[in-house]
Design an enzyme around this catalytic site. Sequence first.
Site, mmCIF file in Angstrom:
data_model
loop_
_atom_site.group_PDB
_atom_site.id
_atom_site.type_symbol
_atom_site.label_atom_id
_atom_site.label_comp_id
_atom_site.label_asym_id
_atom_site.label_seq_id
_atom_site.Cartn_x
_atom_site.Cartn_y
_atom_site.Cartn_z
ATOM 1 N N GLY A 76 0.806 -1.212 0.000
ATOM 2 C CA GLY A 76 0.000 0.000 0.000
ATOM 3 C C GLY A 76 0.841 1.266 0.000
ATOM 4 O O GLY A 76 0.537 2.234 -0.704
ATOM 5 N N THR A 77 1.899 1.256 0.764
ATOM 6 C CA THR A 77 2.747 2.439 0.861
ATOM 7 C C THR A 77 3.362 2.784 -0.492
ATOM 8 O O THR A 77 3.327 3.936 -0.930
ATOM 9 C CB THR A 77 3.850 2.210 1.916
ATOM 10 O OG1 THR A 77 3.221 1.941 3.172
ATOM 11 C CG2 THR A 77 4.759 3.415 2.047
ATOM 12 N N ASN A 156 -8.504 4.075 8.088
ATOM 13 C CA ASN A 156 -8.008 2.933 8.852
ATOM 14 C C ASN A 156 -8.258 3.026 10.354
ATOM 15 O O ASN A 156 -8.410 2.018 11.028
ATOM 16 C CB ASN A 156 -6.512 2.749 8.583
ATOM 17 C CG ASN A 156 -5.735 4.042 8.655
ATOM 18 O OD1 ASN A 156 -6.032 5.008 7.954
ATOM 19 N ND2 ASN A 156 -4.749 4.088 9.519
ATOM 20 N N GLN A 184 -7.854 -0.156 3.038
ATOM 21 C CA GLN A 184 -8.737 -0.718 4.067
ATOM 22 C C GLN A 184 -10.070 -1.190 3.511
ATOM 23 O O GLN A 184 -10.758 -1.983 4.142
ATOM 24 C CB GLN A 184 -8.995 0.318 5.172
ATOM 25 C CG GLN A 184 -7.790 0.615 6.036
ATOM 26 C CD GLN A 184 -7.331 -0.561 6.887
ATOM 27 O OE1 GLN A 184 -8.031 -1.558 7.051
ATOM 28 N NE2 GLN A 184 -6.131 -0.445 7.431
ATOM 29 N N SER A 204 -3.484 -3.236 -0.798
ATOM 30 C CA SER A 204 -2.374 -3.928 -0.145
ATOM 31 C C SER A 204 -2.796 -5.350 0.209
ATOM 32 O O SER A 204 -3.911 -5.565 0.694
ATOM 33 C CB SER A 204 -1.991 -3.160 1.126
ATOM 34 O OG SER A 204 -1.075 -3.906 1.892
ATOM 35 N N HIS A 206 -1.811 -7.535 2.578
ATOM 36 C CA HIS A 206 -1.940 -8.056 3.939
ATOM 37 C C HIS A 206 -3.170 -7.556 4.699
ATOM 38 O O HIS A 206 -3.421 -7.988 5.813
ATOM 39 C CB HIS A 206 -0.663 -7.812 4.737
ATOM 40 C CG HIS A 206 -0.404 -6.387 5.129
ATOM 41 N ND1 HIS A 206 -0.608 -5.936 6.410
ATOM 42 C CD2 HIS A 206 0.059 -5.330 4.417
ATOM 43 C CE1 HIS A 206 -0.255 -4.654 6.466
ATOM 44 N NE2 HIS A 206 0.136 -4.261 5.282
ATOM 45 N N THR A 242 12.113 -7.456 -10.768
ATOM 46 C CA THR A 242 11.620 -8.818 -10.972
ATOM 47 C C THR A 242 10.400 -9.051 -10.101
ATOM 48 O O THR A 242 10.419 -8.758 -8.907
ATOM 49 C CB THR A 242 12.737 -9.831 -10.643
ATOM 50 O OG1 THR A 242 13.819 -9.595 -11.547
ATOM 51 C CG2 THR A 242 12.257 -11.264 -10.779
ATOM 52 N N CYS A 330 0.665 2.273 12.965
ATOM 53 C CA CYS A 330 1.784 3.132 12.619
ATOM 54 C C CYS A 330 1.994 4.241 13.640
ATOM 55 O O CYS A 330 3.065 4.792 13.736
ATOM 56 C CB CYS A 330 1.558 3.762 11.259
ATOM 57 S SG CYS A 330 0.800 2.633 10.122
#
Lengths: 393, 130
Positions: A76-77, A156, A184, A204, A206, A242, A330
């Site tokens: 996501g970042t 979030n 989210q 993202s 995860h 890659t 975070c």
Amino acid sequence: MTAEMRKVYLDNNATTRTREEVIAAMAPYFGGIYGNASSIHQFGRPARTAVDEARNRVASLLGAASPEEIIFTSGGTESDNFAIKGVVNALRSKGNHIITSAIEHPAVLNTCKFLAKEGCLVTFVGVDEYGVIKLDELKKAITDKTILITVMHANNEIGTIEPVEEIGKIAEEKGVYFHTDAVQSAGKLPLDLKNMNISLLSISGHKLYGPKGVGALYIKKGTKITPQMLGGHHEMGKRAGTENVPGIVGLGKACELAGKELNAESKKLTELRDYLYKGITSKIEDVRLNGHPQNRLPNTLNVGFKYLEGEGIILNLDMEGVGASTGSACTSGSLEPSHVLSAMSVDAADIQGSVRFSIGRDNTKEDINYVVGVLPPIIKRLRDMSPLYEKGK
Amino acid sequence: MEGQYTEKVMEHFRNPRNVGEIPDASGIGNVGNPVCGDIMRLYIKVDENEIITDAKFKTFGCGAAIATSSMVTELVKGKTIEEALKVSNHAVAEALGGLPKIKMHCSVLAEQALRRAIDDYLAKKKAKIA
Ligand SMILES: Cc1ncc(COP(=O)(O)O)c(C=O)c1O
Ligand code: FES
């Protein structure tokens, strides 16, 4: 602590447990199928096929017009950085003004702050008491130098859903690109990008039961964007490096499953979320709900316990086997009060006692009952210790 | 940050010593932490030999704030006022086996609350004599 103490994970907005099906789908790509997806020989070909298949699955969850609009990233970042910096680089001749909201994730917020130092103009549009962006302010902020609006789909910390359809319309009318951080919301809220005026969208792995360190950026066909990662010709020349084949396969599988289960899952999460809130408010006084009462992610409950500071609650819950968080993952490790709750004009003392419970697909009603059982004595004990709490009111 | 607390900090957080108020306290120290907005109130009871016979606290703050409150009350009990004035935030943090770097200011809160309580006691004593 007894060995059989119940463990309840209610921090699914920080990260989720990778699903067994996802792990199984990824496994072959760590070992047997190790070829480089760019190689044309028999070792590389199955890797390429797997990456293409994953791209289809991501595109399908998002309702993209074509899989070619999906670019894989490291999460996501990176997707947020790529979208914002990429548009700023590409549209330099047109303008330098970015509009964003005051409640973005640091991946967007800090990117915008960085660009402001580099000469961009950034407008941070405020939100109302529920964390919903002020559309009239946003509209007024647009100038002929505006090149990008970046506003998250769902927050979030509090789960409030932003009016992305309206923002999309505004952006379309003014001929400005619109990026949304859907990290989210992807897999929790339906998306149909081919029918929405969204130019760029970040996800993202995860956060939707996929692996960490992989994500994607949706780039609507025709959107001008400058690559940020330079090197080989990977990802249609938009993102060199890659391919993380196992990660991409995992993300694809996670998206496929999320799409299939979205409606049922969303209903279940909403029930558990509201059941938890009811349980808390029936047993504990002086609790406030942070976030929009209705327009909220189905899994997110952020509550403020008056007279308290959140860390003590989190530590005590942890001792009882319950994982929750103050604000976002975070910001634990920072002393700043939540920028999201501050932007919503929540009273400074009330921000301190805010706890986020974010429910996931593994949670059950028993989990919620357990939390509602252990929480009241924790709150009482801490309030008895608090100089702000006068007993016998 | 939560994970970085020492066992000793967690032990004091779990079972804080001397929580509460002293109704007829000899001195009360009320401090707010400008860094994080947290609040600590410390009560001391001092006898005629200038010895702190009891100390209690109430704290609105993080885990470290609660643990340092607990530890500072433990450290000053039985000490004379003069000795108690030498109890620094570092001594409190050390007694807890250390604090994470960003939590050091929480121990400053404990030191200041103690100073204020002692100042309050000394001011009251002076007022009585005068
Ligand atoms: C809204 C939002 N955007 C971006 C991110 C960053 O995503 P990632 O952890 O994949 O870099 C997160 C989660 O940490 C998030 O909640
Ligand atoms: S963070 Fe406020 S006292 Fe520790």
